[in-house]
Design an enzyme around this catalytic site. Sequence first.
Site, PDB file in Angstrom:
ATOM      1  N   CYS A   1       0.820  -1.208   0.000  1.00 47.67           N
ATOM      2  CA  CYS A   1       0.000   0.000   0.000  1.00 47.67           C
ATOM      3  C   CYS A   1       0.859   1.266   0.000  1.00 47.67           C
ATOM      4  O   CYS A   1       2.005   1.260   0.434  1.00 47.67           O
ATOM      5  CB  CYS A   1      -0.905   0.029   1.219  1.00 47.67           C
ATOM      6  SG  CYS A   1      -1.928  -1.441   1.406  1.00 47.67           S
TER       7      CYS A   1
ATOM      8  N   ARG B   1       3.704  -0.090  -6.682  1.00 50.07           N
ATOM      9  CA  ARG B   1       3.557  -0.987  -5.541  1.00 50.07           C
ATOM     10  C   ARG B   1       2.432  -2.003  -5.756  1.00 50.07           C
ATOM     11  O   ARG B   1       2.370  -2.997  -5.051  1.00 50.07           O
ATOM     12  CB  ARG B   1       3.241  -0.178  -4.273  1.00 50.07           C
ATOM     13  CG  ARG B   1       4.400   0.670  -3.778  1.00 50.07           C
ATOM     14  CD  ARG B   1       3.937   1.656  -2.719  1.00 50.07           C
ATOM     15  NE  ARG B   1       5.082   2.274  -2.063  1.00 50.07           N
ATOM     16  CZ  ARG B   1       5.422   2.062  -0.787  1.00 50.07           C
ATOM     17  NH1 ARG B   1       4.718   1.254  -0.043  1.00 50.07           N
ATOM     18  NH2 ARG B   1       6.472   2.650  -0.271  1.00 50.07           N
TER      19      ARG B   1
ATOM     20  N   TRP C   1      -3.756  -2.477  -1.399  1.00 48.36           N
ATOM     21  CA  TRP C   1      -3.933  -3.896  -1.680  1.00 48.36           C
ATOM     22  C   TRP C   1      -4.878  -4.419  -0.612  1.00 48.36           C
ATOM     23  O   TRP C   1      -4.666  -4.191   0.585  1.00 48.36           O
ATOM     24  CB  TRP C   1      -2.608  -4.648  -1.570  1.00 48.36           C
ATOM     25  CG  TRP C   1      -1.863  -4.827  -2.845  1.00 48.36           C
ATOM     26  CD1 TRP C   1      -0.632  -4.317  -3.150  1.00 48.36           C
ATOM     27  CD2 TRP C   1      -2.265  -5.583  -3.990  1.00 48.36           C
ATOM     28  NE1 TRP C   1      -0.262  -4.701  -4.406  1.00 48.36           N
ATOM     29  CE2 TRP C   1      -1.236  -5.482  -4.953  1.00 48.36           C
ATOM     30  CE3 TRP C   1      -3.412  -6.327  -4.297  1.00 48.36           C
ATOM     31  CZ2 TRP C   1      -1.306  -6.105  -6.193  1.00 48.36           C
ATOM     32  CZ3 TRP C   1      -3.481  -6.946  -5.540  1.00 48.36           C
ATOM     33  CH2 TRP C   1      -2.445  -6.832  -6.465  1.00 48.36           C
TER      34      TRP C   1
ATOM     35  N   ASN D   1      -0.855   1.959   6.268  1.00 53.85           N
ATOM     36  CA  ASN D   1      -0.126   0.808   5.734  1.00 53.85           C
ATOM     37  C   ASN D   1       0.227  -0.104   6.895  1.00 53.85           C
ATOM     38  O   ASN D   1       0.596   0.369   7.974  1.00 53.85           O
ATOM     39  CB  ASN D   1       1.180   1.239   5.054  1.00 53.85           C
ATOM     40  CG  ASN D   1       0.942   1.948   3.745  1.00 53.85           C
ATOM     41  OD1 ASN D   1      -0.179   2.012   3.249  1.00 53.85           O
ATOM     42  ND2 ASN D   1       2.006   2.490   3.182  1.00 53.85           N
ATOM     43  N   GLY D   2       0.178  -1.419   6.665  1.00 51.35           N
ATOM     44  CA  GLY D   2       0.587  -2.346   7.711  1.00 51.35           C
ATOM     45  C   GLY D   2      -0.574  -3.122   8.279  1.00 51.35           C
ATOM     46  O   GLY D   2      -1.619  -3.304   7.633  1.00 51.35           O
TER      47      GLY D   2
ATOM     48  N   GLU E   1      19.320 -21.268   3.425  1.00 49.40           N
ATOM     49  CA  GLU E   1      19.089 -19.924   2.891  1.00 49.40           C
ATOM     50  C   GLU E   1      20.100 -18.936   3.450  1.00 49.40           C
ATOM     51  O   GLU E   1      20.613 -18.071   2.722  1.00 49.40           O
ATOM     52  CB  GLU E   1      17.661 -19.475   3.209  1.00 49.40           C
ATOM     53  CG  GLU E   1      17.365 -17.996   3.021  1.00 49.40           C
ATOM     54  CD  GLU E   1      17.532 -17.495   1.593  1.00 49.40           C
ATOM     55  OE1 GLU E   1      17.468 -16.269   1.395  1.00 49.40           O
ATOM     56  OE2 GLU E   1      17.746 -18.318   0.669  1.00 49.40           O
TER      57      GLU E   1
ATOM     58  N   LYS F   1      22.711 -16.725   1.198  1.00 49.41           N
ATOM     59  CA  LYS F   1      22.835 -15.270   1.282  1.00 49.41           C
ATOM     60  C   LYS F   1      24.292 -14.856   1.481  1.00 49.41           C
ATOM     61  O   LYS F   1      24.774 -13.913   0.880  1.00 49.41           O
ATOM     62  CB  LYS F   1      21.986 -14.728   2.442  1.00 49.41           C
ATOM     63  CG  LYS F   1      20.517 -14.635   2.160  1.00 49.41           C
ATOM     64  CD  LYS F   1      20.230 -13.529   1.157  1.00 49.41           C
ATOM     65  CE  LYS F   1      18.895 -13.756   0.492  1.00 49.41           C
ATOM     66  NZ  LYS F   1      18.861 -14.861  -0.467  1.00 49.41           N
TER      67      LYS F   1
ATOM     68  N   GLU G   1      26.208 -15.334  -1.741  1.00 50.65           N
ATOM     69  CA  GLU G   1      25.802 -14.405  -2.795  1.00 50.65           C
ATOM     70  C   GLU G   1      26.477 -13.042  -2.672  1.00 50.65           C
ATOM     71  O   GLU G   1      26.946 -12.483  -3.669  1.00 50.65           O
ATOM     72  CB  GLU G   1      24.276 -14.199  -2.755  1.00 50.65           C
ATOM     73  CG  GLU G   1      23.467 -15.347  -3.316  1.00 50.65           C
ATOM     74  CD  GLU G   1      21.981 -15.055  -3.227  1.00 50.65           C
ATOM     75  OE1 GLU G   1      21.294 -15.203  -4.245  1.00 50.65           O
ATOM     76  OE2 GLU G   1      21.500 -14.683  -2.134  1.00 50.65           O
TER      77      GLU G   1
ATOM     78  N   HIS H   1      27.771 -37.147  10.313  1.00 46.75           N
ATOM     79  CA  HIS H   1      27.870 -38.000   9.128  1.00 46.75           C
ATOM     80  C   HIS H   1      28.827 -37.414   8.089  1.00 46.75           C
ATOM     81  O   HIS H   1      28.702 -37.713   6.901  1.00 46.75           O
ATOM     82  CB  HIS H   1      26.485 -38.224   8.525  1.00 46.75           C
ATOM     83  CG  HIS H   1      25.567 -38.955   9.447  1.00 46.75           C
ATOM     84  ND1 HIS H   1      25.535 -40.336   9.546  1.00 46.75           N
ATOM     85  CD2 HIS H   1      24.662 -38.499  10.347  1.00 46.75           C
ATOM     86  CE1 HIS H   1      24.645 -40.698  10.449  1.00 46.75           C
ATOM     87  NE2 HIS H   1      24.095 -39.599  10.955  1.00 46.75           N
TER      88      HIS H   1
ATOM     89  N   LYS I   1      19.157 -10.373 -11.174  1.00 50.18           N
ATOM     90  CA  LYS I   1      17.964 -10.438 -10.344  1.00 50.18           C
ATOM     91  C   LYS I   1      16.996 -11.505 -10.840  1.00 50.18           C
ATOM     92  O   LYS I   1      16.432 -12.251 -10.075  1.00 50.18           O
ATOM     93  CB  LYS I   1      17.269  -9.063 -10.321  1.00 50.18           C
ATOM     94  CG  LYS I   1      16.054  -9.010  -9.395  1.00 50.18           C
ATOM     95  CD  LYS I   1      16.439  -9.274  -7.959  1.00 50.18           C
ATOM     96  CE  LYS I   1      15.233  -9.231  -7.029  1.00 50.18           C
ATOM     97  NZ  LYS I   1      15.575  -9.668  -5.663  1.00 50.18           N
TER      98      LYS I   1
END
Length: 613
Positions: A2, A27, A75, A99-100, A485, A489, A492, A508, A608
Amino acid sequence: MCGIIGIISDYNVADRLIEGLKRLEYRGYDSAGIATIYNGENIGRRRAKGKLKNLIKENTDIPLPGLIGIGHTRWATHGEPTVDNAHPHASEKVAVVHNGIIENFRELRENLSAKGHEFDTETDTETIVHLITDYMAQGQSPREAAASALKELEGAFALAIIFDGEDNLMIGARRGSPLVLGYGVDEKDGAEMYLGSDAIALSHLTNKIAYLDEGDRVEITKNTAQVYDEDGNAVEREIHEVDAASGSIDKGNYNHFMMKEIYEQPTVVGQTISTLIDPLKGHVELPDLPFNLADIDRVTIIACGTSFYAAMVAKYWLEQIGRIQVDVDIASEFRYREPIMSKGGLSIFISQSGETADTLAALRYAAEQGQHILSILNVAQSSMERESDVVLHTHAGPEVGVASTKAFTCQLAVLACFSIAHAVARGTINAEEENRLCVALSEVPARMADVLHHDEAIQEMAQEVAKARDVIYLGRGLEYPIAMEGALKLKEISYIHAEGYAAGEMKHGPIALIDDAVPIIVIAPSGRLYEKTVSNMQEVIARKGQVYFFTDIEGAKTDGEAAIATVALPMLDEFVTPLLHAIPVQLLSYHVAVAKGTDVDQPRNLAKSVTVE
């Protein structure tokens, strides 16, 4: 995601409010509206469902005068995308754009209803309107009423507020959601002040911007702005000059887009969750599906990179609460295996852009095999959307940093909601369990904001981790994909070799890598697997591994004593911990990259969106 704009001026503001909303169209939104104080006294509104052209027609047919006003692109979150649910929300005394997500709005709504307040919508925002109105009815001034109401709100939000009879006062506030203050033109052209959800909203009005800090409240008139911090102290915020002419997405007061996007997560995750959860009823509401979830007996989830780790988390969720067989595949390998797929199964594809070449090719293969196709996407009208049976959108907004952050957690939010709805459809959880999980998800945005308060401690960790050549991440259960993940990061953006392992697998093989030069990042929330993970951590410490411990408050009291550093995270239901624990590993990677001086937003060799195989 929003958008907000507010203008207080010597001139009519409606057209310029709408121009600001045009700059926020990037947005995404499904309704829009403006409110002004006209005749210096009364609140007037124009709202419309759909695109801004509908709002423009509303205001052209009956122009809305006023020297002060607020606008919003929305939204749909709490409540469907209708005119009634569109912002601004208003009573006779106050109008608000927001917003939120207000985490405790149901409790507030019940208390206000008991006092005789009548609600017209199911939105959390309308609760703010009534709360401020209630304080004003008790004799408080608009400034006092807004301050009192803010103390009662829980969650992540940005607000702009105007008041009946007050054409020279606007109040803004932020907690976990960005809000900027704009300084107007010189006196010969008239005095003005502005509020916006980002600098883009104000780029046609000013190049002088102050970024409000977490917990700030600001009271503005046509030529003054007074900011108060979360403790109520009067403070000043630095004024920046930005490139107002470009109207491009900016970094705000962050050094990199990645950091800005990490800090946007309480807002965008909250908005994403709220598009799928009915907070009053405590259940997930998916869009109409062209198939019956109860008839699905096998699920395949396919994605690349970070989205693949979101898929791995979803496998745990779907199997644990939905009791269904789930396969997870890397898109670039999937179709080359020529897998056998039962006709009528469900294949879920996850992509930020909706244009990922490997994932799109896998989607086409699954469609040829007679699969139902459900895609989780952040970009509307993409190739994958056009070729899917149904799409669940994330609402992360544009993600500029190559290393995915907010797109990942929004994907997790959608997958969590889908997993709940799927389990309900199969009858593997009851209404009470669904409500419990929905409440846990609704708490995530505010707890994300709490995690961000540990940024400084994580930055200190990063100074040591940055010296390493190799780093290992450990987790169990739902935290195993987060460990992978976190390692991705770090690779990357800092170019340090890192691997994520299931903590139980250390014995192991990988334990041979441990020595006093290898940082070990352990992610261990309280829950069924906590003691086992801590036991694995102790094995690492016994071999001189340099442990950095991410856990919740209860676990941190004793078990983290042997670690180099411990970050005590908020305790939440085990089901939602992956959303929360993604943030500290993002922050750690970011600060390590900054310490090493690498290109955080555009790391070498990466793009990207991967649109070729």
